[in-house]
Design an enzyme around this catalytic site. Structure first.
Site, PDB file in Angstrom:
ATOM      1  N   GLU A   1     -12.919  66.309 -18.516  1.00 15.49           N
ATOM      2  CA  GLU A   1     -13.579  66.386 -16.903  1.00 15.49           C
ATOM      3  C   GLU A   1     -14.634  66.128 -17.300  1.00 15.49           C
ATOM      4  OE1 GLU A   1     -10.289  67.904 -15.963  1.00 15.49           O
ATOM      5  OE2 GLU A   1     -11.661  68.720 -17.578  1.00 15.49           O
TER       6      GLU A   1
ATOM      7  N   ASP B   1      -3.832  72.150 -13.303  1.00 16.00           N
ATOM      8  CA  ASP B   1      -3.024  73.265 -13.066  1.00 16.00           C
ATOM      9  C   ASP B   1      -2.269  73.682 -11.684  1.00 16.00           C
ATOM     10  OD1 ASP B   1      -3.606  72.917 -15.747  1.00 16.00           O
ATOM     11  OD2 ASP B   1      -4.930  74.089 -16.017  1.00 16.00           O
TER      12      ASP B   1
ATOM     13  N   ASP C   1       2.407  69.554 -26.006  1.00 21.50           N
ATOM     14  CA  ASP C   1       1.090  69.557 -26.379  1.00 21.50           C
ATOM     15  C   ASP C   1       0.564  70.395 -27.352  1.00 21.50           C
ATOM     16  OD1 ASP C   1      -1.190  71.292 -24.625  1.00 21.50           O
ATOM     17  OD2 ASP C   1       0.801  70.956 -23.223  1.00 21.50           O
TER      18      ASP C   1
ATOM     19  N   ASP D   1      -6.619  65.328 -22.432  1.00 19.66           N
ATOM     20  CA  ASP D   1      -6.700  66.675 -21.197  1.00 19.66           C
ATOM     21  C   ASP D   1      -8.116  67.362 -21.181  1.00 19.66           C
ATOM     22  OD1 ASP D   1      -5.173  68.416 -19.830  1.00 19.66           O
ATOM     23  OD2 ASP D   1      -5.401  70.238 -21.148  1.00 19.66           O
TER      24      ASP D   1
ATOM     25  N   HIS E   1       6.637  70.305 -15.443  1.00 22.65           N
ATOM     26  CA  HIS E   1       5.434  70.316 -16.862  1.00 22.65           C
ATOM     27  C   HIS E   1       4.830  72.356 -15.549  1.00 22.65           C
ATOM     28  CE1 HIS E   1       2.652  70.579 -19.777  1.00 22.65           C
ATOM     29  NE2 HIS E   1       2.062  70.597 -19.486  1.00 22.65           N
TER      30      HIS E   1
END
Length: 811
Positions: free
Chosen positions: A420, A485, A304, A417, A544
């Protein structure tokens, strides 16, 4: 009498409104030219175009507007199909042998049929009206007027689609924003998640795809007046209607229209070590060492955002290893490769003013702009900066070069990531359009960019592209999305199968969960185990979580670790079966997870059912989604017998049955007549031996003939199927009197070198020890287990030749 007359007038007016379309739309003429059937009205023109006999595109072009042929979703070229035309009374019918459009000239109406059965009709069709804001997106979808296309629904239709939501399987009676947006810590209900799609599917076995990327809404009869409405702020008034004789036909036709998922590297079917996040090279390597020490299989590690900075905020856009924490990144990647572990790095599409690349991004002119042409600068959680204009060739090339440089370290996967995008004010402009027009396809085009950059670095290696958001057709760029999430809770677990099933129906077959849940400090070993057990039978196995609790089994309690390892080992044993599902998705477009109404489309009780599902064609799965359960009701699809894979108990299909639960696994059943291929236990897919199969045949006396296939290739190389570098094994079983006959054949691609395979062949449900067993007419002895009623044979098979097994059964 006057009251009766007025009542009759109202009834007649109501009937006219019901069966007509926009009362102000008037038919003027029609024509056919170059495969396009057009109908001119007083306020615009309809254009009808066939892509195939089961896919028809309709476009309405209002007066004063030009035809816009630009589609971000569709890649299928229209086929020349045989059409028929007839004009009877007020009805003009134009269509193929299956799918037709009927234009009623007076009162004007557009309707569609398939095999002469009604599918759907336009109600008002295209019109404009004042925009009705939704509280959920009032600050994001902003307009005075919106454009709409309105349809009639029948009372009984169940509706699916709209992308990733947690609403229950039936999404009718909801107005759904088409605006990709994350929701942190959602549980069993969420109207809006990261991956929205302008797609509607009906229980009548048709699909509508609205071919316009601009933000808007899908109103699936929210007013309960049998109306479906697509709403947009601007753009194309185009939709495709996709039909088929079965659910598989519908989803396969849609995959033809928007593109099929490339084969993923085989290692993606293994276990991932993943968390938010690994702070250092030392921590990364130590975590994998723990997997190796505990003998828990692992194939990849996902690093990450700490790989490019010590802090969460202020570092997006660095795109370089932070050497204080990751001093020797190439050495790290090489060490991981020596342990058969692939490295994947997170990236984001933002360049912050505090990052190393801000000045370069401004000077190179690769950022989106504000209204006066300056770099668009805005502030959000991660800091202050701008977003890369991937729609501009310079921006695309700059970002691709970033990925090329990271690939030089040996990195074989990338995580996109916040795509959107997480933050994108509507005043931002890209080279090819506004934020409103391009918001929902940012992740889609970003996936394309990463996919192409990966192939630039190694044209013969399959890319791995993990993305949180996308659009119709994103699957053709190898996109692997996840459900966002999600809360680390039972409420978070509950909708996960539903979301994945829905997305598979909409062409996005690799939707999966952060196994164990992402958000919240909920240390619940039962929840963790049940989530991972479900993960065995979903597309990607990737625990995760945020940093409040460990996601990796090696850092959990001994009991949780043991249960997790049992699930992970099962995942690896399933590798041949799962890899075949990947190939089936690539070749045919079929989802890996399938709702049970695919099996029984006329069973109304299954249209909203997601408590159990099919994993491929032959495995029935019922995840445990509630705490403390001792029993669970499972529906067994009719037409098959179902074998408990742990006990070999046989259950007849067509019934709901209460089954006893074990803490070690969830209820899983194999279809009678199926061949289920398993692999040897392994610690990495890299050690998978495709020269060995443990093949399970579930003998069912009611299945007199059964055939299955198993796809195999090298698991690495691009375009193996297209280039003939594959092998498909065929297994066929027949019952002839008292003999069970099983034939093994192989279809070898032109560029595949066959090899001999060792098969441990177990046949289930053999009531008595057989009288005789022959392999290619040679008598052999097998091993019969009277307790489990199984027969096991050891077979060496040269796949250049046919192998035949004959078993004389005792009555």
């Amino acid at each position: 009498m006057r009251k009766l007359f007025l009542s009759l007038l109202f009834i007649i007016a109501g009937i006219i409104c019901l069966f007509s379309q926009n009362p102000e739309r008037v038919y003027q003429s029609h024509s056919e030219e170059n495969g396009i059937f057009s109908v001119t009205t007083n306020d615009g023109k309809y254009l009808f175009k066939y892509y195939s006999t089961e896919i028809l595109e309709t476009t309405f072009v209002p007066n004063g507007e030009e035809t816009n042929a630009n589609s971000h979703a569709v890649i299928l070229q229209p086929n020349k199909v045989e059409t028929t035309y007839k004009y009877v009374g007020n009805d003009i019918t134009y269509g193929t042998e299956g799918l037709s459009v009927i234009v009623t000239t007076e009162p004007f109406k557009i309707s569609y049929t398939y095999n002469d059965d009604s599918l759907i009709s336009e109600k008002r069709g295209y019109y404009k009206s004042p925009h009705e804001s939704m509280e959920l997106v009032k600050d994001h979808i902003i307009a005075d007027v919106s454009e709409k296309i309105e349809f009639n629904l029948t009372e009984e239709e169940v509706l699916y689609g709209g992308g990733s939501r947690a609403l229950g399987m039936n999404r009718r009676w909801h107005r759904l924003p088409l605006y990709n947006r994350a929701q942190y810590g959602y549980q069993s209900y969420s109207e809006l998640l990261n991956f929205t799609l302008p797609v509607v599917l009906s229980s009548k076995k048709y699909m509508l795809h609205f071919d316009n990327s601009t933000i808007g809404y899908l109103d699936l009869d929210s007013r309960k007046d049998n109306t479906l409405t697509y709403e947009t702020l601007s753009g194309r008034k185009t939709y495709q209607i996709i039909a088929g004789n079965s659910w598989y036909d519908v989803v396969e036709n849609y995959a033809e229209l928007t593109g099929k998922q490339p084969m993923l590297p085989r290692w993606t079917l293994g276990n991932f070590s993943s968390r938010f996040g690994y702070h250092s090279q030392k921590e990364t390597l130590e975590t994998i060492d723990k997997f190796k020490k505990d003998e828990i299989p692992v194939d990849a590690i996902i690093i990450d955002l700490y790989w490019f900075g010590k802090e969460i905020q202020g570092t997006l856009g660095n795109f370089e290893f932070y050497r204080d924490s990751f001093p020797e990144p190439k050495q790290m990647v090489d060490v991981l490769k020596s342990q058969n572990v692939e490295t994947t790095l997170i990236t984001e599409p933002y360049v912050l003013k505090t990052s190393k690349h801000w000045d370069e991004a401004v000077n190179e002119d690769i950022l989106a702009k504000d209204s006066i042409g300056n770099p668009a600068v805005f502030e959000f959680y991660f800091g202050k900066g701008g977003i890369i204009d991937i729609f501009k060739p310079k921006g695309e090339r700059w970002f691709k070069d970033i990925y090329n440089r990271l690939s030089d370290y040996g990195v074989n996967g990338f995580w996109g990531d916040l795509g959107e995008p997480e933050e994108l004010p509507n005043w931002v402009n890209f080279e090819t359009g506004s934020a409103d027009e391009l918001h929902n396809i940012y992740g889609h085009n970003w996936a394309k960019l990463v996919y192409e950059a990966s192939l630039e670095s190694n044209s013969n290696r399959r890319p791995f592209v993990l993305m949180r958001a996308g659009y119709s057709g994103s699957q053709r760029y190898g996109m692997i999305p996840w459900t966002g999430d999600v809360s680390r809770s039972w409420g978070g677990l509950k909708p996960q199968p539903e979301i994945a099933l829905q997305m598979g129906m909409q062409g996005i077959a690799y939707m999966h969960s952060d196994l164990g849940g992402f958000a919240g400090a909920n240390l619940d070993d039962e929840l963790y185990a049940r989530w991972l057990q479900y993960g065995v039978f979903q597309p990607i196995f990737r625990p995760h979580a945020d940093e409040t609790l460990a996601s990796e089994p090696v850092y959990r309690s001994e009991k949780a670790k043991k249960l997790a390892n049992f699930a992970i080992q099962m995942r690896y044993r399933m590798l041949p079966y799962n890899y075949h599902l990947m190939a089936e998705n690539h070749i045919k477009g079929r989802p890996l997870m399938r709702p049970l109404f695919f099996e029984e489309p006329n069973n109304a009780d299954l249209l909203e059912y997601s408590d159990a599902y099919l994993w491929g064609n032959d495995i029935l799965v019922s995840p445990v989604l509630e705490a403390g359960k001792k029993t669970q009701e499972v529906y067994f699809p009719r037409g098959s017998m179902w074998f408990d894979i742990e006990t070999d108990e046989v259950i007849e299909g067509g019934q709901k049955k209460s089954v006893t639960l074990s803490e070690s696994f969830i209820p899983v059943y194999a279809r009678g007549g199926s061949f289920i291929p398993l692999a040897k236990p392994m610690q990495s897919t890299k050690s998978y031996d495709d020269g060995y199969l443990q093949l399970q045949y579930y003998h069912d006396v009611t299945v007199t003939k059964s055939q299955r296939h198993l796809y195999m290739d090298d698991g690495i190389t691009t375009n193996t199927f297209e280039n003939g570098a594959y092998q498909i094994l065929d297994f066929e079983a027949k019952i002839r009197g008292s003999w069970l006959e099983i034939e093994f054949n192989a279809n070898n691609g032109k560029n595949f070198t066959p090899r001999t395979k060792t098969i441990d062949f177990t046949i289930h449900n053999i009531e008595k020890k057989p009288k005789r067993i022959k392999i290619n007419n040679e008598k052999v002895n097998g091993t019969y287990n009277s307790q489990y009623k199984t027969l096991t044979l050891n077979i060496d098979w040269d796949t250049n030749t046919e192998k035949k097994v004959r078993i004389k059964l005792r009555k």
